[in-house]
Motif scaffolding. Sequence first.
Motif, PDB file in Angstrom:
ATOM      1  N   VAL A   1      42.657  -2.049  33.104  1.00  0.00           N
ATOM      2  CA  VAL A   1      42.426  -2.823  31.879  1.00  0.00           C
ATOM      3  C   VAL A   1      41.387  -2.137  31.011  1.00  0.00           C
ATOM      4  CG1 VAL A   1      41.696  -5.076  31.002  1.00  0.00           C
ATOM      5  CG2 VAL A   1      43.025  -4.940  33.093  1.00  0.00           C
ATOM      6  N   SER A   2      40.365  -1.564  31.630  1.00  0.00           N
ATOM      7  CA  SER A   2      39.290  -0.937  30.880  1.00  0.00           C
ATOM      8  C   SER A   2      39.715   0.464  30.458  1.00  0.00           C
ATOM      9  CB  SER A   2      38.034  -0.851  31.746  1.00  0.00           C
ATOM     10  OG  SER A   2      37.018  -0.158  31.059  1.00  0.00           O
ATOM     11  N   PRO A   3      39.693   0.765  29.150  1.00  0.00           N
ATOM     12  CA  PRO A   3      40.131   2.091  28.709  1.00  0.00           C
ATOM     13  C   PRO A   3      39.116   3.202  28.999  1.00  0.00           C
ATOM     14  CG  PRO A   3      39.422   0.808  26.835  1.00  0.00           C
ATOM     15  CD  PRO A   3      39.370  -0.100  28.024  1.00  0.00           C
ATOM     16  N   ASP A   4      37.896   2.859  29.366  1.00  0.00           N
ATOM     17  CA  ASP A   4      36.893   3.905  29.580  1.00  0.00           C
ATOM     18  C   ASP A   4      36.730   4.268  31.060  1.00  0.00           C
ATOM     19  OD1 ASP A   4      35.794   1.493  30.238  1.00  0.00           O
ATOM     20  OD2 ASP A   4      33.813   1.934  29.409  1.00  0.00           O
ATOM     21  N   ALA A   5      37.690   3.943  31.913  1.00  0.00           N
ATOM     22  CA  ALA A   5      37.617   4.311  33.329  1.00  0.00           C
ATOM     23  C   ALA A   5      37.922   5.800  33.481  1.00  0.00           C
ATOM     24  CB  ALA A   5      38.613   3.496  34.136  1.00  0.00           C
ATOM     25  N   THR A   6      37.118   6.456  34.280  1.00  0.00           N
ATOM     26  CA  THR A   6      37.328   7.884  34.511  1.00  0.00           C
ATOM     27  C   THR A   6      38.381   8.071  35.606  1.00  0.00           C
ATOM     28  OG1 THR A   6      35.640   8.022  36.213  1.00  0.00           O
ATOM     29  CG2 THR A   6      34.908   8.353  33.930  1.00  0.00           C
ATOM     30  N   PRO A   7      38.990   9.242  35.669  1.00  0.00           N
ATOM     31  CA  PRO A   7      39.963   9.489  36.746  1.00  0.00           C
ATOM     32  C   PRO A   7      39.348   9.345  38.137  1.00  0.00           C
ATOM     33  CG  PRO A   7      40.183  11.147  35.043  1.00  0.00           C
ATOM     34  CD  PRO A   7      38.982  10.331  34.699  1.00  0.00           C
ATOM     35  N   GLU A   8      38.055   9.667  38.278  1.00  0.00           N
ATOM     36  CA  GLU A   8      37.390   9.526  39.577  1.00  0.00           C
ATOM     37  C   GLU A   8      37.261   8.055  39.963  1.00  0.00           C
ATOM     38  OE1 GLU A   8      36.084  11.415  37.096  1.00  0.00           O
ATOM     39  OE2 GLU A   8      36.569  13.387  37.899  1.00  0.00           O
ATOM     40  N   GLU A   9      36.951   7.188  39.000  1.00  0.00           N
ATOM     41  CA  GLU A   9      36.842   5.758  39.288  1.00  0.00           C
ATOM     42  C   GLU A   9      38.209   5.171  39.664  1.00  0.00           C
ATOM     43  OE1 GLU A   9      33.116   4.628  36.340  1.00  0.00           O
ATOM     44  OE2 GLU A   9      35.169   4.457  35.605  1.00  0.00           O
ATOM     45  N   ILE A  10      39.227   5.606  38.963  1.00  0.00           N
ATOM     46  CA  ILE A  10      40.573   5.134  39.282  1.00  0.00           C
ATOM     47  C   ILE A  10      40.984   5.608  40.674  1.00  0.00           C
ATOM     48  CG2 ILE A  10      42.997   5.285  38.625  1.00  0.00           C
ATOM     49  CD1 ILE A  10      42.022   5.502  35.714  1.00  0.00           C
ATOM     50  N   ALA A  11      40.666   6.847  40.997  1.00  0.00           N
ATOM     51  CA  ALA A  11      40.992   7.379  42.324  1.00  0.00           C
ATOM     52  C   ALA A  11      40.235   6.615  43.410  1.00  0.00           C
ATOM     53  CB  ALA A  11      40.663   8.864  42.396  1.00  0.00           C
ATOM     54  N   ALA A  12      38.979   6.237  43.140  1.00  0.00           N
ATOM     55  CA  ALA A  12      38.210   5.474  44.112  1.00  0.00           C
ATOM     56  C   ALA A  12      38.831   4.091  44.330  1.00  0.00           C
ATOM     57  CB  ALA A  12      36.765   5.335  43.648  1.00  0.00           C
ATOM     58  N   LEU A  13      39.274   3.447  43.268  1.00  0.00           N
ATOM     59  CA  LEU A  13      39.927   2.143  43.399  1.00  0.00           C
ATOM     60  C   LEU A  13      41.230   2.244  44.188  1.00  0.00           C
ATOM     61  CD1 LEU A  13      39.438   0.498  39.903  1.00  0.00           C
ATOM     62  CD2 LEU A  13      38.538  -0.274  42.085  1.00  0.00           C
ATOM     63  N   VAL A  14      42.016   3.254  43.887  1.00  0.00           N
ATOM     64  CA  VAL A  14      43.280   3.437  44.598  1.00  0.00           C
ATOM     65  C   VAL A  14      43.013   3.702  46.072  1.00  0.00           C
ATOM     66  CG1 VAL A  14      45.283   4.950  44.814  1.00  0.00           C
ATOM     67  CG2 VAL A  14      44.558   4.164  42.566  1.00  0.00           C
ATOM     68  N   ALA A  15      41.986   4.484  46.389  1.00  0.00           N
ATOM     69  CA  ALA A  15      41.656   4.781  47.789  1.00  0.00           C
ATOM     70  C   ALA A  15      41.220   3.512  48.522  1.00  0.00           C
ATOM     71  CB  ALA A  15      40.565   5.834  47.862  1.00  0.00           C
ATOM     72  N   VAL A  16      40.452   2.654  47.856  1.00  0.00           N
ATOM     73  CA  VAL A  16      40.003   1.413  48.493  1.00  0.00           C
ATOM     74  C   VAL A  16      41.192   0.506  48.775  1.00  0.00           C
ATOM     75  CG1 VAL A  16      38.719  -0.721  48.087  1.00  0.00           C
ATOM     76  CG2 VAL A  16      37.660   1.477  47.596  1.00  0.00           C
ATOM     77  N   PHE A  17      42.068   0.349  47.804  1.00  0.00           N
ATOM     78  CA  PHE A  17      43.223  -0.527  48.011  1.00  0.00           C
ATOM     79  C   PHE A  17      44.197   0.061  49.031  1.00  0.00           C
ATOM     80  CE2 PHE A  17      42.172  -2.256  43.681  1.00  0.00           C
ATOM     81  CZ  PHE A  17      41.760  -3.479  44.152  1.00  0.00           C
ATOM     82  N   ALA A  18      44.323   1.354  49.076  1.00  0.00           N
ATOM     83  CA  ALA A  18      45.211   1.979  50.053  1.00  0.00           C
ATOM     84  C   ALA A  18      44.653   1.842  51.467  1.00  0.00           C
ATOM     85  CB  ALA A  18      45.416   3.453  49.718  1.00  0.00           C
ATOM     86  N   SER A  19      43.340   1.818  51.610  1.00  0.00           N
ATOM     87  CA  SER A  19      42.740   1.706  52.943  1.00  0.00           C
ATOM     88  C   SER A  19      42.817   0.292  53.493  1.00  0.00           C
ATOM     89  CB  SER A  19      41.289   2.164  52.916  1.00  0.00           C
ATOM     90  OG  SER A  19      40.504   1.236  52.182  1.00  0.00           O
ATOM     91  N   LEU A  20      43.096  -0.685  52.642  1.00  0.00           N
ATOM     92  CA  LEU A  20      43.203  -2.060  53.122  1.00  0.00           C
ATOM     93  C   LEU A  20      44.395  -2.225  54.049  1.00  0.00           C
ATOM     94  CD1 LEU A  20      42.303  -4.083  49.920  1.00  0.00           C
ATOM     95  CD2 LEU A  20      40.896  -3.678  51.928  1.00  0.00           C
ATOM     96  N   GLY A  21      45.378  -1.383  53.913  1.00  0.00           N
ATOM     97  CA  GLY A  21      46.511  -1.404  54.825  1.00  0.00           C
ATOM     98  C   GLY A  21      47.573  -2.391  54.395  1.00  0.00           C
ATOM     99  N   SER A  22      48.549  -2.513  55.257  1.00  0.00           N
ATOM    100  CA  SER A  22      49.667  -3.396  54.966  1.00  0.00           C
ATOM    101  C   SER A  22      49.584  -4.625  55.859  1.00  0.00           C
ATOM    102  CB  SER A  22      50.977  -2.653  55.204  1.00  0.00           C
ATOM    103  OG  SER A  22      51.059  -2.293  56.564  1.00  0.00           O
ATOM    104  N   ALA A  23      50.552  -5.497  55.732  1.00  0.00           N
ATOM    105  CA  ALA A  23      50.577  -6.734  56.499  1.00  0.00           C
ATOM    106  C   ALA A  23      51.199  -6.539  57.871  1.00  0.00           C
ATOM    107  CB  ALA A  23      51.338  -7.790  55.726  1.00  0.00           C
ATOM    108  N   GLU A  24      51.525  -5.327  58.254  1.00  0.00           N
ATOM    109  CA  GLU A  24      52.128  -5.078  59.559  1.00  0.00           C
ATOM    110  C   GLU A  24      51.126  -5.334  60.674  1.00  0.00           C
ATOM    111  OE1 GLU A  24      53.687  -1.198  59.964  1.00  0.00           O
ATOM    112  OE2 GLU A  24      54.744  -1.257  58.060  1.00  0.00           O
TER     113      GLU A  24
END
Length: 77
Positions: A19-42
């Motif tokens: 949503v925020s247009p001033d997010a850097t690629p590093e911040e976006i990568a950090a968010l994606v890494a956090v959400f990916a580490s949460l895992g799945s419902a398996e």
Amino acid sequence: MSDEPATPDPPRPPLLRIVSPDATPEEIAALVAVFASLGSAEEPPPRRTPEWSAHHRKVRTTHAHGPGGWRSSGLPR
């Protein structure tokens, strides 16, 4: 079977939207890494019990009775 061609599934909306247009690629990568580490419902696969600690290995059989029983106790079963 029907003669109609198979319709493709409609595209799903993105799971993450910036949503925020001033997010850097590093911040976006950090968010994606956090959400990916949460895992799945398996659920993890069930733990296997090692064979060496199985119950049937703890229970001993009785020795043979009668003449020659002491000799047969040393033989493999």
